[in-house]
Design a protein around this motif. Structure first.
Motif, PDB file in Angstrom:
ATOM      1  N   ASP A   1      11.131  -0.204  16.432  1.00  0.00           N
ATOM      2  CA  ASP A   1      11.001   0.713  15.342  1.00  0.00           C
ATOM      3  C   ASP A   1      12.308   0.678  14.434  1.00  0.00           C
ATOM      4  O   ASP A   1      13.230   1.091  14.631  1.00  0.00           O
ATOM      5  N   ASN A   2      12.039   0.283  12.995  1.00  0.00           N
ATOM      6  CA  ASN A   2      13.182   0.153  12.103  1.00  0.00           C
ATOM      7  C   ASN A   2      13.331   1.536  11.672  1.00  0.00           C
ATOM      8  O   ASN A   2      14.690   1.712  11.402  1.00  0.00           O
ATOM      9  N   GLU A   3      12.420   2.423  11.756  1.00  0.00           N
ATOM     10  CA  GLU A   3      13.167   3.831  11.221  1.00  0.00           C
ATOM     11  C   GLU A   3      13.952   4.652  12.414  1.00  0.00           C
ATOM     12  O   GLU A   3      15.036   5.247  12.099  1.00  0.00           O
TER      13      GLU A   3
ATOM     14  N   ASN B   1      14.984   2.763  15.299  1.00  0.00           N
ATOM     15  CA  ASN B   1      15.732   1.752  16.113  1.00  0.00           C
ATOM     16  C   ASN B   1      15.406   2.125  17.622  1.00  0.00           C
ATOM     17  O   ASN B   1      16.339   1.675  18.349  1.00  0.00           O
TER      18      ASN B   1
ATOM     19  N   ARG C   1      13.154   1.079  20.839  1.00  0.00           N
ATOM     20  CA  ARG C   1      12.189   0.162  21.496  1.00  0.00           C
ATOM     21  C   ARG C   1      10.649   0.691  21.716  1.00  0.00           C
ATOM     22  O   ARG C   1      10.696   1.889  22.265  1.00  0.00           O
TER      23      ARG C   1
END
Length: 69
Positions: A61-63, A65, A67
């Motif tokens: 998840d980029n928001e 970080n 997994r």
């Protein structure tokens, strides 16, 4: 991915030619794949197996970080 494979190869003391033989291909073919860093999932699984490893692919998840399982 190529960099990770090379790290494992160094640890296992195996060269590209030896890895290629385990995978039933040529050293030139492996060298070209390494240069392009172009592997599909099936190839990565086969490489991992040949190096006595397992492949772990994940979405992160980029928001947060984190997994995503």
């Amino acid at each position: 991915m190529t960099e990770n494979i090379k790290i494992v190869m160094l640890k296992r003391k195996i060269n590209i030619k030896e890895l290629a033989k385990k995978l039933g291909t040529t050293g030139n073919n492996m060298t070209n794949k390494f240069k392009r860093d172009n592997f599909n999932e099936k190839e990565l699984i086969e490489i991992a197996h040949a190096l006595n490893c397992r492949l772990d692919i994940a979405l992160i998840d980029n928001e947060t970080n984190q997994r995503i399982v």
